[in-house]
Structure formats: C-alpha cells, structure tokens
Design a protein around this motif. Structure first.
Motif, PDB file in Angstrom:
ATOM      1  N   GLN A 283       0.821  -1.201   0.000  1.00  0.00           N
ATOM      2  CA  GLN A 283       0.000   0.000   0.000  1.00  0.00           C
ATOM      3  C   GLN A 283       0.861   1.260   0.000  1.00  0.00           C
ATOM      4  OE1 GLN A 283      -2.235  -1.051   3.483  1.00  0.00           O
ATOM      5  NE2 GLN A 283      -4.078  -1.514   2.304  1.00  0.00           N
ATOM      6  N   LYS A 413     -10.150   3.732   1.361  1.00  0.00           N
ATOM      7  CA  LYS A 413     -10.819   2.992   0.292  1.00  0.00           C
ATOM      8  C   LYS A 413     -10.287   3.414  -1.078  1.00  0.00           C
ATOM      9  CE  LYS A 413     -15.228   2.088   0.681  1.00  0.00           C
ATOM     10  NZ  LYS A 413     -16.679   2.197   0.877  1.00  0.00           N
ATOM     11  N   ALA A 416      -7.093   1.663  -1.620  1.00  0.00           N
ATOM     12  CA  ALA A 416      -7.340   0.242  -1.907  1.00  0.00           C
ATOM     13  C   ALA A 416      -7.697   0.037  -3.375  1.00  0.00           C
ATOM     14  CB  ALA A 416      -8.448  -0.287  -1.005  1.00  0.00           C
ATOM     15  N   GLU A 438      -6.570  -7.896   1.566  1.00  0.00           N
ATOM     16  CA  GLU A 438      -7.434  -6.721   1.560  1.00  0.00           C
ATOM     17  C   GLU A 438      -8.769  -7.023   2.211  1.00  0.00           C
ATOM     18  OE1 GLU A 438      -7.423  -5.683  -2.517  1.00  0.00           O
ATOM     19  OE2 GLU A 438      -5.446  -4.765  -2.449  1.00  0.00           O
ATOM     20  N   ASP A 442      -8.598  -4.216   4.781  1.00  0.00           N
ATOM     21  CA  ASP A 442      -9.063  -2.972   4.177  1.00  0.00           C
ATOM     22  C   ASP A 442      -9.330  -1.905   5.224  1.00  0.00           C
ATOM     23  OD1 ASP A 442      -8.917  -3.413   1.537  1.00  0.00           O
ATOM     24  OD2 ASP A 442     -11.029  -3.907   1.223  1.00  0.00           O
ATOM     25  N   ASP A 445      -6.754   0.715   6.071  1.00  0.00           N
ATOM     26  CA  ASP A 445      -6.246   1.641   5.078  1.00  0.00           C
ATOM     27  C   ASP A 445      -6.108   3.056   5.615  1.00  0.00           C
ATOM     28  OD1 ASP A 445      -5.853  -0.164   3.070  1.00  0.00           O
ATOM     29  OD2 ASP A 445      -7.886   0.003   2.282  1.00  0.00           O
TER      30      ASP A 445
END
Length: 472
Positions: A283, A413, A416, A438, A442, A445
C-alpha cells in the motif's frame, strides 16, 4: 451582492466582493440591538435607546464596525459558493471601500484546493519483501514465550546480568531529593534497559542489602532532562529460571500438546505477521508511485502551517514526555537541525499531496463510507487511543471530528482501489495476490494512509494528523 474571482496562483485566489448597503440592514439592526443591551443612556430604558442617540453618543463608526463583523462571514461564504471554490483555512480580508448608505467593498485572499488530474494508474508496479520465515526466527519466538513463563528464585549471591533485583530508588538534583524521585520495591531485570541509564552497572555485583549511587539523565517527572544523582538499594536478588523447551512447556504455554505443534503454530503466526507487513508495504509503495505520477501544487501557507504544527507538537508535547531537549533529540537522531527541518518539510509536503490526491480519487471513483465502516474504524482508533469505544465516540462527536474520521476511511478505500489495479511482486519475483489480505485489512487503510503521509509522530494523541492539513 456581486463577486469576482482572480486566480493568483494554482493554489490561491482573491475574491473581490461588492455589497449594496441595503443588504447590510439585517446586520445593522442586529448591531443596534446588541449595543442597546450593552450600554446605558440617562433618560432611556435599557434596550430602548433610539438609533440616532446611539450614533450621537457612541458614533456611527462603532455601529458599522459591529455590523460589518457580523455580515462579512456570510458575504464571504456566498462569494465562495458563487465561485465554486474549495477554500483551505481562513481568508485574509481587506475592506477596500465603505460608503455609509451606499456600498461595502472588500477583498478576501484564501488558499484553495488545487485542481488535480488523476492519470491512468493501472500500470503501477511495485516490489515488496517476500514472506520468508526461517528456523532462527521461529526459535527466537519460542524463546520470547519462554521468557514470559520464567520463574524467579531468591539467591544469596551478587547480582549478575539477567537476574531480577528488587530495589529502592532515590533521585536528587543539586543535593535535593525530588518529591517524585523516590520509589520502593521496584523489580528490575538487569540488562533489560527498561529503567534508568546506568542502573545496570550500579547494581551488578551488589548483594542483598547493598547500595550504590550513579548519575543518570531523568526521562520523566518534574526534573525530566536533568542529570540526577540516584541512590539505589538492593533489597533482594532473584535468579530467573526458564522452563525447559519440551512438550510439557507447550501444554503450559498454549493449547497444543506437543512442542512440534507449538513450533508449527509459531511459524504460521510469523507468516501471518509478515503477510500483513507485506500488504502494508505494498500500500505504501503504491501510494508513493501514485504521488510520483501526479503534479500537485502545494499552498505555501498550508505548508507553513503544517510544518509549524508538527514542530510545535514535537517540542511542546513529545519532548516533555520523553525528557528531551532539541540538543538531546538531535543527538539521539544523529541529525543537525537543518537536516531535521528538511525532513519535516518533506514529510509535510508528502502528507498534503497524499490527502489531495486521495480526496480527488474519492470523488472520481464516487466512493462513500458506510456506517459499519465508520464504526469499525472508530473502534480501532479507540483501541489505539487507550479509550473505550464509547468514550472515544463521545470525544469525536463533541470535538466535531466525525468528518475527519469519514475522510480517513474514504481515503483508505481510495488507496485500496489503486492497490487492486497495481502489479505487486515480491523479491523472489512471485506475483503477490493481496485480495485475501485486503479482505482482512481494508479497514486498516486509514492508518496506512496516515503512516504513508508521515502524520504527526504522536499518533496515539492525534492519529488524524495526516488528515489535518487540508481541512477547510
């Protein structure tokens, strides 16, 4: 009201606003009413003083000033909406003309969000660390588990490295014992480095009843950062004994029956940890690559304010907690002040760019935040703050911070979405499938974005620092 927008640079505009005097009437009426409640004039009841008397006694200028202060925010907001602007921070307002009974003119300079074009990001490729757990790491994990189940036995000998000593401490500065510098019955493992600098050398070789004095810089309390003379008395010496690494230990320390089963579980746990680290690394690297693709103008005042905020938090919040000064901090970090300032500026620039880009992605991808997503994020933030979820939620609502949390989740988001399109390979050349990660991660994030944009180092105090710069 008429308004015009002049673009000074990609991140700053000047609004010119012209207001017919009749549009000031509601604010003028409110000004007379307010002054009426504040002053007393002989011959008139409080609140019933005619406007002409107020003008004569206190001056028409005072009334106009009160009315304009009341009206300006409304007219400024109308001009911003009319110009379809996204302002950042407070405007610099200048009244250029005021003709009583005729017209009010003013200008307002303000930073705005720059227009950002999001290019095709589907070609982003990054490389992350491979997930590899060797036998040495597994054994180290088991050793740490053994340490947690260690027992102690009092011994009649001099204290040595690894022993537990029970000590009484008394710290003095300039010959005066500090009120908060006295502690009794403190258990300390020699060599752990979890107490004062110099204590290991002082207590090593002492037997029960022995004492010594050493000098140490205090890390907290009323004399944080000062050199203190510390007297230490040993009231007990205990030898630590680790349990044997066998099936019996596995049954004691876990739900497993055999050491082999415990060892296999330790390996799986380490692999899960590295898998999470790998996803986080992906990420952050994807975010870095995305930032490189996009030209983002930085508002000068916004950057200046962000640098000042980070520096203030470090100097006035973190330094006192850690007992540091600028000199001791820079020495610890191995940097000059110029190098530190350059790093803070780079971190601030990256943080602002990150927020601008991800916010634009939220709009472009039409992303929204559900109540469930917000609640899960709030629960996680509460855990890191040391507050209960209810306490944290109350603090967030009372502080008007709900939009900030929504922004964190939305930006997470958005990141992601980009990660899903990127090609991620590990250092072994294997393609990494982050889909499973994920699904599980998630919700992290928001924190990943904060970490990647180098939010204020005091994340436990202000985990949304990365969110702060671009709030209007």
């Amino acid at each position: 009201m008429k308004s015009a927008v002049e673009t000074l640079n990609p991140t700053r505009v000047r609004l010119t606003v012209e207001v017919p005097f009749e549009e000031l009437k509601p604010s003028l009426d409110a000004a007379y009413k307010k002054i009426n409640q504040q002053v007393t004039v002989p011959g008139f009841r409080k609140g019933k003083i005619p406007a002409r008397v107020i003008d004569q006694r206190f001056g028409r200028g005072a009334v106009l000033e009160e009315a304009i202060n009341d009206a300006l925010p409304k007219f400024y907001t109308e001009a911003v909406n009319e110009g379809e602007l996204n302002p950042l921070g407070q405007p610099d307002v200048d009244i250029t003309e005021l003709k009583d009974g005729e017209e009010l003119k003013f200008t307002a300079e303000v930073d705005i969000r720059p227009a950002i074009e999001i290019p095709d990001y589907s070609g982003i490729e990054v490389t992350v660390d491979a997930i590899e757990v060797d036998d040495e790491e597994v054994e180290k994990s088991l050793e740490q588990l053994r340490e947690r189940f260690a027992s102690t036995t009092p011994v009649e000998r001099a204290a040595a490295d690894g022993d537990v000593v029970v000590v009484d401490l008394e710290a003095s500065v300039d010959g005066t014992v500090l009120e908060d510098g006295v502690a009794q019955g403190v258990s300390y493992t020699i060599g752990s480095g979890q107490l004062l600098d110099g204590i290991d050398e002082a207590v090593t070789g002492l037997e029960k009843g022995g004492s010594a004095t050493f000098t140490s810089e205090l890390k907290g309390g009323s004399a944080a950062g000062q050199e203190a003379s510390v007297k230490v008395e040993v009231s007990d010496v205990q030898e630590r004994e680790l349990p044997a690494l066998d099936d019996e230990f596995a049954q004691l320390a876990s739900e497993f029956d055999t050491l082999d089963e415990l060892r296999a579980d330790s390996r799986k746990r380490l692999e899960r940890m590295k898998s999470y680290d790998q996803a986080t690394q992906a990420q952050e690297k994807v975010l870095d690559a995305l930032i490189e693709l996009i030209e983002v103008p930085i508002p000068e005042k916004l950057l200046k304010d962000e640098i000042e905020t980070r520096t203030h938090n470090l100097e006035h919040h973190q330094f006192p907690q850690l007992g540091l000064t600028w000199d001791s901090y820079l020495e610890r970090e191995g940097k000059t002040r110029e190098e530190h300032d350059a790093e803070v500026e780079a971190q601030s620039v990256k943080g602002i760019k990150t927020q601008f880009i991800l916010d634009e992605l939220v709009t472009k991808e039409k992303l929204s935040v559900s109540q469930e997503e917000l609640t899960e994020h709030l629960m996680r933030r509460a855990a890191t703050s040391g507050m209960t979820p209810d306490q944290f939620a109350q603090a967030v609502v009372e502080g008007g911070q709900v939009p900030m949390l929504v922004g964190e989740v939305a930006r997470g988001k958005a990141l992601a979405v980009v990660v899903e399109t990127a090609k991620v390979t590990d250092t072994n050349g294997e393609v990494v499938d982050l889909e499973d990660e994920e699904d599980d991660e998630d919700d992290e994030d928001g924190e990943t974005v904060e970490a990647a944009s180098d939010a204020a180092e005091a994340a436990s105090e202000d985990a949304a620092a990365g969110d702060k710069p671009a709030e209007s």
